[in-house]
Design an enzyme around this catalytic site. Structure first.
Site, short mmCIF file in Angstrom:
data_model
loop_
_atom_site.label_atom_id
_atom_site.label_comp_id
_atom_site.label_asym_id
_atom_site.label_seq_id
_atom_site.Cartn_x
_atom_site.Cartn_y
_atom_site.Cartn_z
N ASN A 83 0.85 -1.09 0.34
CA ASN A 83 0.39 0.02 -0.01
C ASN A 83 1.34 1.94 -0.11
O ASN A 83 0.17 2.45 -0.78
CB ASN A 83 -0.81 -0.10 1.23
CG ASN A 83 -1.73 1.07 1.27
OD1 ASN A 83 -2.71 1.83 0.84
ND2 ASN A 83 -1.26 1.87 2.91
N TYR A 148 2.52 10.03 -12.09
CA TYR A 148 1.53 8.97 -11.10
C TYR A 148 0.67 7.91 -11.43
O TYR A 148 0.64 6.70 -10.80
CB TYR A 148 0.56 9.98 -9.79
CG TYR A 148 -0.23 9.19 -8.93
CD1 TYR A 148 0.28 8.83 -8.27
CD2 TYR A 148 -1.87 8.58 -9.52
CE1 TYR A 148 -0.39 7.86 -6.61
CE2 TYR A 148 -2.24 8.35 -8.44
CZ TYR A 148 -1.94 7.80 -7.10
OH TYR A 148 -2.65 7.40 -6.14
N1 NAD Z 1 -5.79 8.86 -1.20
C1 NAD Z 1 -6.06 8.65 -2.23
O1 NAD Z 1 -6.48 9.27 -2.93
C2 NAD Z 1 -5.62 7.47 -2.98
C3 NAD Z 1 -6.33 6.86 -4.19
C4 NAD Z 1 -5.85 5.96 -4.74
C5 NAD Z 1 -5.01 5.67 -4.38
N2 NAD Z 1 -4.58 5.91 -3.03
C6 NAD Z 1 -2.66 5.17 -2.30
O2 NAD Z 1 -3.08 4.82 -1.20
C7 NAD Z 1 -2.08 4.36 -1.11
C8 NAD Z 1 -1.82 5.36 0.08
O3 NAD Z 1 -2.54 6.56 0.32
P1 NAD Z 1 -2.92 7.60 1.38
O4 NAD Z 1 -3.98 7.43 0.72
O5 NAD Z 1 -3.41 6.13 2.46
O6 NAD Z 1 -1.74 8.27 2.30
P2 NAD Z 1 -0.63 8.18 3.56
O7 NAD Z 1 0.40 9.84 2.50
O8 NAD Z 1 -2.14 8.89 4.59
O9 NAD Z 1 0.04 7.30 4.38
C9 NAD Z 1 0.69 6.40 2.86
C10 NAD Z 1 1.69 5.80 4.01
O10 NAD Z 1 3.23 5.08 3.52
C11 NAD Z 1 4.13 5.54 3.86
N3 NAD Z 1 5.13 5.94 3.01
C12 NAD Z 1 5.23 6.28 2.15
N4 NAD Z 1 6.28 6.07 0.72
C13 NAD Z 1 6.58 5.25 2.03
C14 NAD Z 1 8.10 4.53 1.53
N5 NAD Z 1 9.34 4.83 0.58
N6 NAD Z 1 8.19 3.61 2.40
C15 NAD Z 1 7.88 2.63 3.49
N7 NAD Z 1 6.33 3.86 3.36
C16 NAD Z 1 5.80 4.59 2.94
C17 NAD Z 1 3.75 7.15 4.27
O11 NAD Z 1 4.18 7.29 5.16
C18 NAD Z 1 2.10 6.49 4.70
O12 NAD Z 1 2.16 5.73 6.47
C19 NAD Z 1 -0.89 4.89 -1.71
O13 NAD Z 1 -0.53 3.56 -2.27
C20 NAD Z 1 -2.07 5.68 -3.23
O14 NAD Z 1 -1.13 5.92 -4.54
C21 NAD Z 1 -4.96 7.16 -2.42
#
Ligand code: NAD
Length: 254
Positions: A83, A148
């Site tokens: 994730n 992205y």
């Molecule tokens: N929020 C959205 O609208 C959305 C939509 C589609 C997909 N996503 C995907 O969902 C996933 C989580 O996103 P979120 O919105 O919960 O973000 P968030 O920023 O709330 O959480 C992301 C977490 O990943 C950790 N992280 C980031 N880079 C890292 C690395 N290199 N190594 C280890 N940990 C790392 C961060 O420390 C954080 O705790 C991502 O893959 C994102 O692309 C998010």
């Protein structure tokens, strides 16, 4: 077996599990009976019973060490949720090669590294499942998201390829494709916008349901795909996007 206890006795690792979608997923898997480890850049906010491990998915040595430590703590691994991810803005003109390498290194190669390290453990599980957090950006053209979207399109293709490769290992591989989810990530994007309220309204308006997806809703979909109750589901992408990919409602019909 009901979904209240479907993860009893199973061991799960969630990357990026300290915030947002990953945090909600780790909590839900634990509530449904799994013992859960979190791999994150900053696991300091991870609370018991979850086990936090610090690692950067763009660094192979730290991933190998964290996966080995998590598997040792839990006595093996049954479920891997890939994730962790990072964002990027702009058209194909706006980011240089270094930024392309940085984002692909986290969003695509991060999945590769964690899965590679987890596979020996997953092969020993009777209920092995991998779920990747992909995005509606993999299947719909969104403005200002060239890099992205390319990274998430690659995650979608990788999900299908891994599902085929590991059929014989008894490891199911699926992904979720969220729309815009109300997480700290999106909060940071809104804070950076010239008019955060207008930006939020525009993002809500883009989704046919008229609101952002919640992290708990994505966690529910990830748990569905990871559950032993879904033993025939592999090589799928489950949209959790308020209809953003598939629906074209007329505004008055909402
Ligand atoms: N929020 C959205 O609208 C959305 C939509 C589609 C997909 N996503 C995907 O969902 C996933 C989580 O996103 P979120 O919105 O919960 O973000 P968030 O920023 O709330 O959480 C992301 C977490 O990943 C950790 N992280 C980031 N880079 C890292 C690395 N290199 N190594 C280890 N940990 C790392 C961060 O420390 C954080 O705790 C991502 O893959 C994102 O692309 C998010």
């Amino acid at each position: 077996m009901t979904d209240a206890q479907d993860f009893d006795g199973l061991r799960a690792l969630v990357t990026g599990g300290a915030s947002g979608i990953g945090r909600a997923t780790a909590a839900l898997l634990a509530a449904r009976g799994a013992r859960v480890a979190v791999l994150d850049l900053d696991p300091s906010a991870v609370e018991k019973p979850l086990l936090g491990h610090r690692a950067d998915v763009s660094d192979d040595a730290s991933v190998r060490a964290a996966v080995a430590a998590a598997a040792a703590d839990l006595g093996g691994l049954d479920v891997l949720v890939n994730n962790a991810g990072t964002g990027a803005r702009g058209t194909v003109e706006d980011n240089d090669d270094a930024e392309w390498h940085r984002v692909l290194d986290v969003n695509l190669l991060g999945v590769v590294r964690t899965t590679r390290a987890a596979l020996p453990h997953l092969r020993r599980s009777a209920h092995a499942a991998v779920v990747n957090t992909c995005s509606v950006a993999a299947t719909a053209g969104l403005p200002q998201r060239a890099l992205y979207s390319a990274s998430k399109g690659a995650v979608l293709a990788l999900t299908l390829a891994m599902a085929a490769d590991h059929l014989g290992d008894g490891i199911r591989v699926n992904c979720v494709n969220p729309g815009t989810v109300d997480t700290p990530w999106v909060g940071r994007l809104l804070d950076a916008a010239p008019d955060p309220a207008a930006e939020r309204a525009a993002l809500e308006d883009r989704q046919p349901t008229g609101r952002l997806v919640t992290a708990d809703e994505v966690a529910g979909a990830i748990a569905y795909l990871a559950s032993p109750l879904s033993g025939s589901t592999t090589g799928t992408a489950l949209a959790v996007d308020g209809g953003m990919q598939g629906l074209r409602p007329r505004r008055a019909a909402r």
